[in-house]
Design a protein around this motif. Structure first.
Motif, PDB file in Angstrom:
ATOM      1  N   ALA A   1       0.837  -1.206   0.000  1.00 60.64           N
ATOM      2  CA  ALA A   1       0.000   0.000   0.000  1.00 60.64           C
ATOM      3  C   ALA A   1       0.868   1.250   0.000  1.00 60.64           C
ATOM      4  O   ALA A   1       0.624   2.194  -0.764  1.00 60.64           O
ATOM      5  CB  ALA A   1      -0.926   0.002   1.209  1.00 60.64           C
ATOM      6  N   GLN A   2       1.891   1.267   0.843  1.00 60.94           N
ATOM      7  CA  GLN A   2       2.752   2.441   0.952  1.00 60.94           C
ATOM      8  C   GLN A   2       3.469   2.716  -0.368  1.00 60.94           C
ATOM      9  O   GLN A   2       3.552   3.861  -0.810  1.00 60.94           O
ATOM     10  CB  GLN A   2       3.769   2.249   2.094  1.00 60.94           C
ATOM     11  N   GLU A   3       3.965   1.649  -1.011  1.00 62.50           N
ATOM     12  CA  GLU A   3       4.645   1.809  -2.316  1.00 62.50           C
ATOM     13  C   GLU A   3       3.683   2.390  -3.352  1.00 62.50           C
ATOM     14  O   GLU A   3       4.023   3.307  -4.086  1.00 62.50           O
ATOM     15  CB  GLU A   3       5.171   0.453  -2.803  1.00 62.50           C
ATOM     16  N   PHE A   4       2.482   1.836  -3.388  1.00 60.30           N
ATOM     17  CA  PHE A   4       1.458   2.310  -4.323  1.00 60.30           C
ATOM     18  C   PHE A   4       1.170   3.796  -4.075  1.00 60.30           C
ATOM     19  O   PHE A   4       1.147   4.610  -4.993  1.00 60.30           O
ATOM     20  CB  PHE A   4       0.186   1.474  -4.125  1.00 60.30           C
ATOM     21  N   MET A   5       0.981   4.151  -2.797  1.00 58.63           N
ATOM     22  CA  MET A   5       0.604   5.522  -2.454  1.00 58.63           C
ATOM     23  C   MET A   5       1.723   6.513  -2.790  1.00 58.63           C
ATOM     24  O   MET A   5       1.466   7.655  -3.162  1.00 58.63           O
ATOM     25  CB  MET A   5       0.215   5.602  -0.978  1.00 58.63           C
ATOM     26  N   GLU A   6       2.961   6.071  -2.674  1.00 59.64           N
ATOM     27  CA  GLU A   6       4.082   6.964  -3.002  1.00 59.64           C
ATOM     28  C   GLU A   6       4.270   7.118  -4.503  1.00 59.64           C
ATOM     29  O   GLU A   6       4.722   8.152  -4.975  1.00 59.64           O
ATOM     30  CB  GLU A   6       5.362   6.454  -2.332  1.00 59.64           C
ATOM     31  N   GLN A   7       3.931   6.063  -5.261  1.00 64.07           N
ATOM     32  CA  GLN A   7       4.212   6.087  -6.705  1.00 64.07           C
ATOM     33  C   GLN A   7       3.077   6.666  -7.543  1.00 64.07           C
ATOM     34  O   GLN A   7       3.292   7.125  -8.655  1.00 64.07           O
ATOM     35  CB  GLN A   7       4.541   4.669  -7.188  1.00 64.07           C
ATOM     36  N   VAL A   8       1.848   6.633  -7.004  1.00 62.94           N
ATOM     37  CA  VAL A   8       0.710   7.160  -7.768  1.00 62.94           C
ATOM     38  C   VAL A   8       0.716   8.692  -7.694  1.00 62.94           C
ATOM     39  O   VAL A   8       0.840   9.274  -6.622  1.00 62.94           O
ATOM     40  CB  VAL A   8      -0.615   6.580  -7.223  1.00 62.94           C
ATOM     41  N   ASP A   9       0.578   9.329  -8.852  1.00 61.63           N
ATOM     42  CA  ASP A   9       0.681  10.788  -8.937  1.00 61.63           C
ATOM     43  C   ASP A   9      -0.697  11.436  -8.833  1.00 61.63           C
ATOM     44  O   ASP A   9      -1.250  11.929  -9.812  1.00 61.63           O
ATOM     45  CB  ASP A   9       1.356  11.151 -10.271  1.00 61.63           C
ATOM     46  N   CYS A  10      -1.278  11.390  -7.630  1.00 59.91           N
ATOM     47  CA  CYS A  10      -2.590  12.001  -7.389  1.00 59.91           C
ATOM     48  C   CYS A  10      -2.510  12.896  -6.155  1.00 59.91           C
ATOM     49  O   CYS A  10      -1.645  12.710  -5.301  1.00 59.91           O
ATOM     50  CB  CYS A  10      -3.649  10.929  -7.155  1.00 59.91           C
ATOM     51  N   ALA A  11      -3.451  13.825  -6.055  1.00 60.45           N
ATOM     52  CA  ALA A  11      -3.467  14.750  -4.910  1.00 60.45           C
ATOM     53  C   ALA A  11      -3.786  14.028  -3.611  1.00 60.45           C
ATOM     54  O   ALA A  11      -3.307  14.400  -2.546  1.00 60.45           O
ATOM     55  CB  ALA A  11      -4.488  15.857  -5.157  1.00 60.45           C
ATOM     56  N   ALA A  12      -4.634  12.978  -3.683  1.00 62.41           N
ATOM     57  CA  ALA A  12      -5.005  12.213  -2.487  1.00 62.41           C
ATOM     58  C   ALA A  12      -4.907  10.727  -2.816  1.00 62.41           C
ATOM     59  O   ALA A  12      -5.453  10.268  -3.826  1.00 62.41           O
ATOM     60  CB  ALA A  12      -6.422  12.566  -2.047  1.00 62.41           C
ATOM     61  N   VAL A  13      -4.181   9.986  -1.976  1.00 61.23           N
ATOM     62  CA  VAL A  13      -4.029   8.544  -2.190  1.00 61.23           C
ATOM     63  C   VAL A  13      -4.498   7.813  -0.932  1.00 61.23           C
ATOM     64  O   VAL A  13      -4.253   8.254   0.189  1.00 61.23           O
ATOM     65  CB  VAL A  13      -2.571   8.170  -2.538  1.00 61.23           C
ATOM     66  N   TYR A  14      -5.186   6.703  -1.127  1.00 60.10           N
ATOM     67  CA  TYR A  14      -5.871   6.008  -0.037  1.00 60.10           C
ATOM     68  C   TYR A  14      -5.444   4.544   0.060  1.00 60.10           C
ATOM     69  O   TYR A  14      -5.141   3.917  -0.964  1.00 60.10           O
ATOM     70  CB  TYR A  14      -7.382   5.983  -0.308  1.00 60.10           C
ATOM     71  N   GLN A  15      -5.511   4.007   1.263  1.00 59.66           N
ATOM     72  CA  GLN A  15      -5.478   2.557   1.462  1.00 59.66           C
ATOM     73  C   GLN A  15      -6.779   2.156   2.154  1.00 59.66           C
ATOM     74  O   GLN A  15      -7.122   2.699   3.209  1.00 59.66           O
ATOM     75  CB  GLN A  15      -4.288   2.135   2.344  1.00 59.66           C
ATOM     76  N   ASN A  16      -7.486   1.216   1.541  1.00 61.83           N
ATOM     77  CA  ASN A  16      -8.704   0.644   2.146  1.00 61.83           C
ATOM     78  C   ASN A  16      -9.741   1.694   2.542  1.00 61.83           C
ATOM     79  O   ASN A  16     -10.330   1.632   3.624  1.00 61.83           O
ATOM     80  CB  ASN A  16      -8.343  -0.214   3.371  1.00 61.83           C
ATOM     81  N   ALA A  17      -9.969   2.671   1.676  1.00 61.38           N
ATOM     82  CA  ALA A  17     -11.009   3.666   1.946  1.00 61.38           C
ATOM     83  C   ALA A  17     -11.506   4.240   0.619  1.00 61.38           C
ATOM     84  O   ALA A  17     -10.822   4.177  -0.403  1.00 61.38           O
ATOM     85  CB  ALA A  17     -10.484   4.782   2.846  1.00 61.38           C
TER      86      ALA A  17
END
Length: 398
Positions: free
Chosen positions: A334-350
């Motif tokens: 999840a952390q890797e995904f959230m760091e690599q995705v280029d969006c203003a807000a990134v979520y895990q399980n929400a």
């Protein structure tokens, strides 16, 4: 440049505005009914945004009360330094001056965006859509009443009742100073504003949000979040439009069938890429260009990817840079995904539906920016300021 109103005056206007909205509740709803009956379009999302009911008025009142109770965003020290020659140098937040907000069909923006701009010491120019004109004019009359009762000039909140040609003329050659423009609405409005404006523009309002279901996902969470993101409010920029499923998920075909059955209960039109379509018999997309589209409707596109890397690449290629969520019980992934995705807000399980100033504890928002300058994501009170340097000397020369 505007004179700086004291924080006590700004708060008094906001508090009074909350009271007036409560007093005029019935009038505001009946005037809004006229706007609704004048609206001849068949855009469901537009109609939903246009409606002013008790729940919307409650939200407007709450936003005024919250704003009045928040700290003053102007004059906050951000940096200080004493030079070796004794100069005292500080940097403090400062109001922009005049902010123009261009928006479609949402009378609540006339309250909330106006309130955020005013609390942060700015004069506001409101350019609403023609479909909500009567509601907007009623709300602006309440602003003017609140200002006048506190001995403040009415021009702190101004409504620009312009058609498209007049708006273009104003953007290209403003008849008064404008320091910042925030367009809130569809891509055509944003493109129009950027094309004609002569001052900085903060781009806001485009969604096209993605949800990625990793092979270690809790599938009940995934299902609930898809339904919430897609069906609770189709007309907002934080709604869900695209779902990617990891092909390494055990029996992904069974889960895909469950998602389709659940979405069909809400009458959502489902399109799939080749593999998803084959597995579930939903219609296949005709072109990859659909991955770029924001739907603002009961419509979703679902595809299959072979890895987390492929999911990230696809999101970065097609999404609007607004919000993206990963469903996984693996926190490292999840952390890797959230760091690599280029969006203003990134979520895990929400759900992406939480990308909102009120939900993020900002007390409402002026807009949700997909730009990286000057602020990204929900623009709250504390972001609607620029800064200014104050230097105190005793005759130093360089």
């Amino acid at each position: 440049m505007n004179t700086v109103l004291s924080i006590a005056k700004r708060n008094a206007v906001l508090t009074r505005m909350a009271e007036l909205l409560e007093q005029e509740r019935a009038n505001l709803k009946s005037i809004n009914q006229q706007d609704l009956s004048n609206y001849s379009g068949d855009d469901l999302a537009m109609e939903k945004r246009l409606l002013v009911d008790d729940a919307k008025i409650d939200g407007m009142i709450l936003s005024m009360q919250q704003l009045a109770s928040q700290e003053d965003p102007v004059g906050v020290e951000r940096f200080n330094f004493t030079h070796e020659n004794g100069l005292k140098i500080t940097n403090k937040t400062a109001a922009f001056g005049t902010i123009m907000i261009i928006y479609e069909s949402r009378p609540d923006v006339t309250v909330e965006a106006g309130g955020i701009a005013f609390k942060s010491g700015n004069k506001i120019l409101l350019k609403g859509g023609k479909e909500s004109l009567l509601s907007n004019l009623k709300i602006v009359s309440l602003w003017h009443q609140a200002l006048e009762e506190n001995d403040i000039a009415k021009d702190w909140v101004e409504y620009l009742n312009y058609n498209r040609a007049e708006t273009q003329a104003f953007l290209e050659n403003p008849t008064q100073r404008v320091d910042l423009i925030v367009p809130r609405g569809g891509e055509q409005l944003i493109a129009f504003t950027k094309k004609h404006a002569t001052c900085p523009v903060i781009v806001s309002g485009r969604g096209n949000n993605f949800l990625y279901i990793n092979k270690e996902a809790d599938l009940q969470k995934a299902l609930d979040i898809i339904i919430n993101g897609k069906t609770t409010n189709i007309g907002v920029c934080n709604a869900l439009d695209k779902v990617l499923i990891d092909s390494n998920l055990e029996n992904w075909e069974d889960f895909a069938a469950k998602v389709v059955a659940e979405l069909h209960k809400y009458k959502v039109e489902i399109l799939g890429d080749e593999r998803f379509s084959k597995a579930t018999k939903v219609p296949q997309i005709e072109s990859d260009l659909i991955w770029y589209e924001e739907f603002l409707n009961y419509k979703i596109v679902i595809g299959i990817v072979n890895s987390d890397e492929e999911a990230v690449a696809k999101i970065n290629q097609f999404s609007g840079g607004h919000s993206a969520s990963i469903i996984t019980e693996n926190d490292v992934i999840a952390q890797e995904f959230m760091e690599q995705v280029d969006c203003a807000a990134v979520y895990q399980n929400a759900s992406t539906r939480f990308t909102d100033g009120g939900q993020f504890g900002l007390g409402g928002e002026l807009a949700i920016s997909t730009d990286k300058l000057h602020q990204r994501g929900p623009i709250g009170l504390q972001h609607l300021v620029t800064n200014k340097w104050y230097i105190y000397g005793e005759g130093q020369v360089r």
